[in-house]
Design a protein around this motif. Structure first.
Motif, PDB file in Angstrom:
ATOM      1  N   LEU A 128      36.553 -33.367  87.992  1.00  0.00           N
ATOM      2  CA  LEU A 128      35.451 -34.086  88.755  1.00  0.00           C
ATOM      3  C   LEU A 128      34.414 -33.268  89.070  1.00  0.00           C
ATOM      4  O   LEU A 128      34.642 -32.339  89.758  1.00  0.00           O
ATOM      5  N   LEU A 129      33.234 -33.525  88.686  1.00  0.00           N
ATOM      6  CA  LEU A 129      32.165 -32.757  88.986  1.00  0.00           C
ATOM      7  C   LEU A 129      31.045 -33.605  89.664  1.00  0.00           C
ATOM      8  O   LEU A 129      30.674 -34.648  88.945  1.00  0.00           O
ATOM      9  N   SER A 130      30.667 -33.163  90.899  1.00  0.00           N
ATOM     10  CA  SER A 130      30.040 -34.234  91.587  1.00  0.00           C
ATOM     11  C   SER A 130      28.850 -33.575  92.496  1.00  0.00           C
ATOM     12  O   SER A 130      29.028 -32.665  93.125  1.00  0.00           O
ATOM     13  N   ALA A 135      36.656 -34.178  81.611  1.00  0.00           N
ATOM     14  CA  ALA A 135      35.698 -33.963  82.836  1.00  0.00           C
ATOM     15  C   ALA A 135      34.948 -35.308  82.888  1.00  0.00           C
ATOM     16  O   ALA A 135      34.500 -35.859  82.149  1.00  0.00           O
ATOM     17  N   LEU A 136      34.829 -35.798  84.307  1.00  0.00           N
ATOM     18  CA  LEU A 136      33.947 -36.775  85.063  1.00  0.00           C
ATOM     19  C   LEU A 136      32.954 -36.238  85.521  1.00  0.00           C
ATOM     20  O   LEU A 136      33.141 -35.825  86.699  1.00  0.00           O
ATOM     21  N   VAL A 137      31.669 -36.686  85.208  1.00  0.00           N
ATOM     22  CA  VAL A 137      30.585 -35.978  85.761  1.00  0.00           C
ATOM     23  C   VAL A 137      29.828 -37.264  86.683  1.00  0.00           C
ATOM     24  O   VAL A 137      29.549 -38.343  86.139  1.00  0.00           O
ATOM     25  N   GLY A 138      29.506 -36.898  88.075  1.00  0.00           N
ATOM     26  CA  GLY A 138      29.097 -37.742  88.934  1.00  0.00           C
ATOM     27  C   GLY A 138      27.573 -38.234  88.752  1.00  0.00           C
ATOM     28  O   GLY A 138      27.199 -38.921  89.639  1.00  0.00           O
ATOM     29  N   SER A 139      26.726 -37.604  87.864  1.00  0.00           N
ATOM     30  CA  SER A 139      25.282 -37.717  87.762  1.00  0.00           C
ATOM     31  C   SER A 139      25.145 -38.224  86.271  1.00  0.00           C
ATOM     32  O   SER A 139      25.733 -37.675  85.666  1.00  0.00           O
ATOM     33  N   LEU A 140      24.399 -39.100  86.567  1.00  0.00           N
ATOM     34  CA  LEU A 140      23.853 -39.767  84.861  1.00  0.00           C
ATOM     35  C   LEU A 140      22.677 -39.278  84.483  1.00  0.00           C
ATOM     36  O   LEU A 140      22.413 -39.380  83.250  1.00  0.00           O
ATOM     37  N   ARG A 141      22.041 -38.200  85.117  1.00  0.00           N
ATOM     38  CA  ARG A 141      20.686 -37.842  84.699  1.00  0.00           C
ATOM     39  C   ARG A 141      20.898 -36.811  83.528  1.00  0.00           C
ATOM     40  O   ARG A 141      22.001 -36.098  83.712  1.00  0.00           O
ATOM     41  N   ALA A 142      20.016 -36.837  82.632  1.00  0.00           N
ATOM     42  CA  ALA A 142      20.333 -36.219  81.194  1.00  0.00           C
ATOM     43  C   ALA A 142      20.109 -34.593  81.592  1.00  0.00           C
ATOM     44  O   ALA A 142      20.895 -33.955  81.023  1.00  0.00           O
ATOM     45  N   GLY A 143      19.445 -34.019  82.799  1.00  0.00           N
ATOM     46  CA  GLY A 143      19.369 -32.759  82.913  1.00  0.00           C
ATOM     47  C   GLY A 143      20.225 -32.461  84.102  1.00  0.00           C
ATOM     48  O   GLY A 143      19.951 -31.408  84.651  1.00  0.00           O
ATOM     49  N   SER A 144      21.057 -33.037  84.368  1.00  0.00           N
ATOM     50  CA  SER A 144      21.812 -32.839  85.671  1.00  0.00           C
ATOM     51  C   SER A 144      22.736 -31.399  85.492  1.00  0.00           C
ATOM     52  O   SER A 144      23.308 -31.055  84.499  1.00  0.00           O
ATOM     53  N   HIS A 145      22.603 -30.758  86.652  1.00  0.00           N
ATOM     54  CA  HIS A 145      23.341 -29.668  86.758  1.00  0.00           C
ATOM     55  C   HIS A 145      24.603 -29.880  86.678  1.00  0.00           C
ATOM     56  O   HIS A 145      25.769 -28.734  86.274  1.00  0.00           O
ATOM     57  N   ASN A 146      25.114 -30.883  87.424  1.00  0.00           N
ATOM     58  CA  ASN A 146      26.730 -31.184  87.263  1.00  0.00           C
ATOM     59  C   ASN A 146      27.177 -31.091  85.817  1.00  0.00           C
ATOM     60  O   ASN A 146      28.193 -30.761  85.501  1.00  0.00           O
ATOM     61  N   ARG A 147      26.308 -31.983  85.116  1.00  0.00           N
ATOM     62  CA  ARG A 147      26.844 -31.997  83.678  1.00  0.00           C
ATOM     63  C   ARG A 147      26.611 -30.623  82.818  1.00  0.00           C
ATOM     64  O   ARG A 147      27.640 -30.413  82.062  1.00  0.00           O
ATOM     65  N   GLN A 148      25.699 -30.008  83.404  1.00  0.00           N
ATOM     66  CA  GLN A 148      25.671 -28.463  82.581  1.00  0.00           C
ATOM     67  C   GLN A 148      26.783 -27.642  83.010  1.00  0.00           C
ATOM     68  O   GLN A 148      27.414 -26.996  82.280  1.00  0.00           O
TER      69      GLN A 148
END
Length: 187
Positions: free
Chosen positions: A76-78, A7-20
């Motif tokens: 990929l999550l963007s 999984a590659l997440v396109g947001s670096l923000r700690a609380g990213s909804h895409n990371r979630q």
């Protein structure tokens, strides 16, 4: 043997909804599949042929390529930044597209999903990501899509894994990606 989905997440923000969403994908992966979140996309330098030299590839880029080579498929999550793909995700695709014709994406199944603030859930970014992955040699699964609108309000008080509708949709995405990867591994 388990199918490995990177999984590659396109947001670096700690609380990213895409990371979630990526975390949720790892939780709902079917038996025989493992979804691994790649950590460190923010450390990968912008792609530059002058630094992509055998034996001296930057460590972060080499780590990305190694993880991708060891994977059977990609998720990929963007989010959507200014109507398109975030630079960090495009940069990862650029690194994985090299060496030309033999990059880590070549021939491997890939699905693109995500969530964004807007009313369409990042559809433009997802389409651009599919295009870039396909040109880089990935086997984009065009009919596996999930674009969740209104991320800031929808996930303000709930993790995507706890949203029954999203969890069901994500389960279907990961199961279908697993099926495509399983077929590719068996071939």
């Amino acid at each position: 043997m388990s199918v490995r989905i990177l999984a590659l997440v396109g947001s670096l923000r700690a609380g990213s909804h895409n990371r979630q969403l990526a975390e949720a994908a790892a939780r709902v992966a079917p038996e025989g599949a493992e979804v691994q979140l790649f950590e460190g996309l923010g450390d990968v330098p912008f792609y530059n042929e002058d630094i992509d030299v055998e034996g001296s590839v930057p460590a972060a880029a080499a780590k990305l390529r190694e993880a991708a080579q060891a994977s059977d498929a990609f998720l990929l999550l963007s989010p959507e930044y200014n109507g398109t793909i975030p630079a960090v995700l495009k940069n990862a695709i650029d690194w994985l597209s090299r060496p030309y014709g033999a990059g880590a994406l070549v021939g491997k199944p890939a699905a693109v999903v995500g969530t964004a603030l807007g009313q369409y859930g990042g559809v433009w970014a997802h389409d651009d990501t599919r295009k870039a992955v396909g040109i880089a040699g990935g086997k984009v699964i065009e009919d596996v899509k999930l674009s969740i609108p209104g991320s800031a309000t929808r996930f303000a008080e709930i993790h995507p894994a706890d949203d029954a509708e999203v969890a069901a949709q994500l389960t279907e995405v990961v199961a279908r990606l697993h099926g495509h990867a399983d077929e590719a591994v068996a071939a």
